[in-house]
Design a protein around this motif. Structure first.
Motif, PDB file in Angstrom:
ATOM      1  N   LEU A  62       0.806  -1.212   0.000  1.00  0.00           N
ATOM      2  CA  LEU A  62       0.000   0.000   0.000  1.00  0.00           C
ATOM      3  C   LEU A  62       0.841   1.265   0.000  1.00  0.00           C
ATOM      4  O   LEU A  62       1.846   1.347   0.698  1.00  0.00           O
ATOM      5  CB  LEU A  62      -0.913   0.014   1.239  1.00  0.00           C
ATOM      6  CG  LEU A  62      -1.917  -1.135   1.340  1.00  0.00           C
ATOM      7  CD1 LEU A  62      -2.658  -1.055   2.664  1.00  0.00           C
ATOM      8  CD2 LEU A  62      -2.885  -1.130   0.178  1.00  0.00           C
ATOM      9  N   PRO A  63       0.406   2.266  -0.780  1.00  0.00           N
ATOM     10  CA  PRO A  63       1.094   3.565  -0.735  1.00  0.00           C
ATOM     11  C   PRO A  63       0.771   4.287   0.564  1.00  0.00           C
ATOM     12  O   PRO A  63      -0.169   3.918   1.271  1.00  0.00           O
ATOM     13  CB  PRO A  63       0.489   4.306  -1.937  1.00  0.00           C
ATOM     14  CG  PRO A  63      -0.864   3.707  -2.110  1.00  0.00           C
ATOM     15  CD  PRO A  63      -0.729   2.262  -1.718  1.00  0.00           C
ATOM     16  N   ARG A  64       1.537   5.298   0.864  1.00  0.00           N
ATOM     17  CA  ARG A  64       1.317   6.081   2.071  1.00  0.00           C
ATOM     18  C   ARG A  64       0.671   7.420   1.723  1.00  0.00           C
ATOM     19  O   ARG A  64       0.847   7.939   0.630  1.00  0.00           O
ATOM     20  CB  ARG A  64       2.634   6.302   2.810  1.00  0.00           C
ATOM     21  CG  ARG A  64       3.237   5.003   3.335  1.00  0.00           C
ATOM     22  CD  ARG A  64       4.209   5.262   4.469  1.00  0.00           C
ATOM     23  NE  ARG A  64       4.587   4.005   5.103  1.00  0.00           N
ATOM     24  CZ  ARG A  64       3.882   3.427   6.058  1.00  0.00           C
ATOM     25  NH1 ARG A  64       2.786   3.988   6.492  1.00  0.00           N
ATOM     26  NH2 ARG A  64       4.292   2.297   6.586  1.00  0.00           N
ATOM     27  N   THR A  65      -0.087   7.948   2.676  1.00  0.00           N
ATOM     28  CA  THR A  65      -0.703   9.268   2.535  1.00  0.00           C
ATOM     29  C   THR A  65      -0.282  10.121   3.721  1.00  0.00           C
ATOM     30  O   THR A  65       0.236   9.607   4.718  1.00  0.00           O
ATOM     31  CB  THR A  65      -2.247   9.161   2.496  1.00  0.00           C
ATOM     32  OG1 THR A  65      -2.716   8.771   3.795  1.00  0.00           O
ATOM     33  CG2 THR A  65      -2.709   8.137   1.468  1.00  0.00           C
ATOM     34  N   ARG A  66      -0.517  11.415   3.615  1.00  0.00           N
ATOM     35  CA  ARG A  66      -0.129  12.303   4.715  1.00  0.00           C
ATOM     36  C   ARG A  66      -0.867  11.936   6.008  1.00  0.00           C
ATOM     37  O   ARG A  66      -0.271  11.883   7.084  1.00  0.00           O
ATOM     38  CB  ARG A  66      -0.428  13.758   4.342  1.00  0.00           C
ATOM     39  CG  ARG A  66       0.475  14.307   3.252  1.00  0.00           C
ATOM     40  CD  ARG A  66       0.243  15.801   3.064  1.00  0.00           C
ATOM     41  NE  ARG A  66       0.985  16.288   1.909  1.00  0.00           N
ATOM     42  CZ  ARG A  66       2.278  16.588   1.924  1.00  0.00           C
ATOM     43  NH1 ARG A  66       2.963  16.434   3.047  1.00  0.00           N
ATOM     44  NH2 ARG A  66       2.885  17.028   0.849  1.00  0.00           N
ATOM     45  N   ILE A  67      -2.181  11.690   5.893  1.00  0.00           N
ATOM     46  CA  ILE A  67      -2.968  11.381   7.090  1.00  0.00           C
ATOM     47  C   ILE A  67      -2.529  10.049   7.693  1.00  0.00           C
ATOM     48  O   ILE A  67      -2.362   9.929   8.913  1.00  0.00           O
ATOM     49  CB  ILE A  67      -4.475  11.352   6.750  1.00  0.00           C
ATOM     50  CG1 ILE A  67      -4.933  12.712   6.237  1.00  0.00           C
ATOM     51  CG2 ILE A  67      -5.292  10.949   7.974  1.00  0.00           C
ATOM     52  CD1 ILE A  67      -6.357  12.741   5.733  1.00  0.00           C
ATOM     53  N   SER A  68      -2.334   9.043   6.834  1.00  0.00           N
ATOM     54  CA  SER A  68      -1.939   7.726   7.359  1.00  0.00           C
ATOM     55  C   SER A  68      -0.560   7.791   8.021  1.00  0.00           C
ATOM     56  O   SER A  68      -0.314   7.107   9.018  1.00  0.00           O
ATOM     57  CB  SER A  68      -1.951   6.675   6.247  1.00  0.00           C
ATOM     58  OG  SER A  68      -0.909   6.879   5.322  1.00  0.00           O
ATOM     59  N   ASN A  69       0.326   8.614   7.494  1.00  0.00           N
ATOM     60  CA  ASN A  69       1.650   8.749   8.114  1.00  0.00           C
ATOM     61  C   ASN A  69       1.560   9.331   9.519  1.00  0.00           C
ATOM     62  O   ASN A  69       2.252   8.885  10.440  1.00  0.00           O
ATOM     63  CB  ASN A  69       2.554   9.625   7.246  1.00  0.00           C
ATOM     64  CG  ASN A  69       3.194   8.849   6.112  1.00  0.00           C
ATOM     65  OD1 ASN A  69       2.980   7.653   5.957  1.00  0.00           O
ATOM     66  ND2 ASN A  69       3.986   9.523   5.305  1.00  0.00           N
ATOM     67  N   VAL A  70       0.697  10.346   9.687  1.00  0.00           N
ATOM     68  CA  VAL A  70       0.520  10.955  11.004  1.00  0.00           C
ATOM     69  C   VAL A  70      -0.030   9.920  11.987  1.00  0.00           C
ATOM     70  O   VAL A  70       0.464   9.776  13.118  1.00  0.00           O
ATOM     71  CB  VAL A  70      -0.429  12.175  10.920  1.00  0.00           C
ATOM     72  CG1 VAL A  70      -0.795  12.674  12.317  1.00  0.00           C
ATOM     73  CG2 VAL A  70       0.225  13.292  10.114  1.00  0.00           C
ATOM     74  N   ILE A  71      -1.050   9.174  11.551  1.00  0.00           N
ATOM     75  CA  ILE A  71      -1.654   8.153  12.412  1.00  0.00           C
ATOM     76  C   ILE A  71      -0.637   7.070  12.750  1.00  0.00           C
ATOM     77  O   ILE A  71      -0.494   6.659  13.908  1.00  0.00           O
ATOM     78  CB  ILE A  71      -2.890   7.540  11.735  1.00  0.00           C
ATOM     79  CG1 ILE A  71      -3.991   8.589  11.580  1.00  0.00           C
ATOM     80  CG2 ILE A  71      -3.407   6.341  12.538  1.00  0.00           C
ATOM     81  CD1 ILE A  71      -5.185   8.120  10.764  1.00  0.00           C
ATOM     82  N   ASP A  72       0.072   6.584  11.739  1.00  0.00           N
ATOM     83  CA  ASP A  72       1.024   5.482  11.952  1.00  0.00           C
ATOM     84  C   ASP A  72       2.153   5.892  12.892  1.00  0.00           C
ATOM     85  O   ASP A  72       2.570   5.103  13.749  1.00  0.00           O
ATOM     86  CB  ASP A  72       1.597   5.008  10.624  1.00  0.00           C
ATOM     87  CG  ASP A  72       0.567   4.265   9.780  1.00  0.00           C
ATOM     88  OD1 ASP A  72      -0.524   3.972  10.307  1.00  0.00           O
ATOM     89  OD2 ASP A  72       0.860   3.980   8.606  1.00  0.00           O
ATOM     90  N   ARG A  73       2.669   7.111  12.732  1.00  0.00           N
ATOM     91  CA  ARG A  73       3.738   7.566  13.623  1.00  0.00           C
ATOM     92  C   ARG A  73       3.246   7.626  15.074  1.00  0.00           C
ATOM     93  O   ARG A  73       3.974   7.261  15.996  1.00  0.00           O
ATOM     94  CB  ARG A  73       4.258   8.933  13.187  1.00  0.00           C
ATOM     95  CG  ARG A  73       5.131   8.894  11.943  1.00  0.00           C
ATOM     96  CD  ARG A  73       5.867  10.206  11.737  1.00  0.00           C
ATOM     97  NE  ARG A  73       6.625  10.168  10.504  1.00  0.00           N
ATOM     98  CZ  ARG A  73       6.222  10.692   9.345  1.00  0.00           C
ATOM     99  NH1 ARG A  73       5.057  11.314   9.281  1.00  0.00           N
ATOM    100  NH2 ARG A  73       6.972  10.603   8.265  1.00  0.00           N
ATOM    101  N   PHE A  74       2.017   8.094  15.260  1.00  0.00           N
ATOM    102  CA  PHE A  74       1.446   8.175  16.608  1.00  0.00           C
ATOM    103  C   PHE A  74       1.317   6.782  17.222  1.00  0.00           C
ATOM    104  O   PHE A  74       1.717   6.560  18.374  1.00  0.00           O
ATOM    105  CB  PHE A  74       0.081   8.868  16.543  1.00  0.00           C
ATOM    106  CG  PHE A  74      -0.663   8.870  17.851  1.00  0.00           C
ATOM    107  CD1 PHE A  74      -0.245   9.673  18.904  1.00  0.00           C
ATOM    108  CD2 PHE A  74      -1.780   8.061  18.022  1.00  0.00           C
ATOM    109  CE1 PHE A  74      -0.928   9.669  20.112  1.00  0.00           C
ATOM    110  CE2 PHE A  74      -2.472   8.058  19.223  1.00  0.00           C
ATOM    111  CZ  PHE A  74      -2.041   8.867  20.267  1.00  0.00           C
ATOM    112  N   ILE A  75       0.789   5.840  16.459  1.00  0.00           N
ATOM    113  CA  ILE A  75       0.598   4.480  16.972  1.00  0.00           C
ATOM    114  C   ILE A  75       1.930   3.812  17.267  1.00  0.00           C
ATOM    115  O   ILE A  75       2.090   3.139  18.298  1.00  0.00           O
ATOM    116  CB  ILE A  75      -0.229   3.643  15.970  1.00  0.00           C
ATOM    117  CG1 ILE A  75      -1.664   4.156  15.942  1.00  0.00           C
ATOM    118  CG2 ILE A  75      -0.195   2.156  16.333  1.00  0.00           C
ATOM    119  CD1 ILE A  75      -2.526   3.530  14.885  1.00  0.00           C
TER     120      ILE A  75
END
Length: 199
Positions: free
Chosen positions: A29-42
């Protein structure tokens, strides 16, 4: 000149390689700005929560020593071990989903195309995981609030007080699972529909 986040491309201590965004490498899967923010937090929460397992091991050693060396059983220490295990497990679920290390039938998935796998994952997120997370959260909030109101403690003599602290992790754990599933959903839609725009 592009800026590369610290640690990008190098493996984490557990051997997992990182991509150019400093997040776990994912070939699907490609990454998006929103998913990157969520993933870094998790992942940040997951790294902090990993110390719970150290505390659990120390608690087990202390309990075994007290029981078999000094002949003393401590109910509160046994319950504390269960607390650590439950908290580490429920917080680790979102971490596993973000790292794409959750259980699934890879024997079938490896034969599918990227788009087929994305469709299956998107369906699973929308039909199963996201609704299930919301349902648990809806039921857990009044459950935990009742426990707080009653100042619930262990029913066992010598057990731990404030059981509501442990129960509150149902909310935190499933909120993180919801966020992790939302991130995966956005990455699936980025691949399949081009929205949100992939980085």
């Amino acid at each position: 000149m592009s800026h590369t986040p610290p640690g990008a491309g190098s493996p984490r201590p557990n051997g997992e390689p990182l991509d150019d965004h400093g997040l776990p490498r994912d070939r699907l899967l490609p990454r998006t700005r929103i998913s990157n923010v969520i993933d870094r937090f998790i992942l940040r929460i997951g790294h902090m929560a990993s110390w719970i397992w150290v505390a659990l091991i120390i608690g087990i050693i202390a309990n075994v020593t007290l029981r078999y060396v000094f002949g003393r059983a401590t109910v509160w220490l046994e319950e504390l071990q269960l607390y650590f295990y439950a908290i580490g497990f429920i917080l680790g679920l979102s971490y596993a989903l973000t790292y794409d290390r959750h259980v699934r039938v890879d024997a079938l998935a490896e034969r599918w195309s990227m788009r087929t796998r994305a469709w299956v994952e998107l369906t699973g997120m929308l039909v199963l995981l996201l609704p299930f997370s919301v349902a648990i959260l809806v039921e857990a909030v009044p459950y935990v609030l009742t426990s707080i109101t009653l100042n619930e403690g262990s029913p066992s003599p010598g057990g731990l007080p404030y059981t509501w602290i442990l129960k509150s992790f149902i909310i935190w754990g499933f909120a993180l699972i919801f966020l992790a599933a939302l991130s995966r959903t956005l990455r699936c839609t980025a691949l399949l529909f081009g929205r949100p725009r992939a980085l």
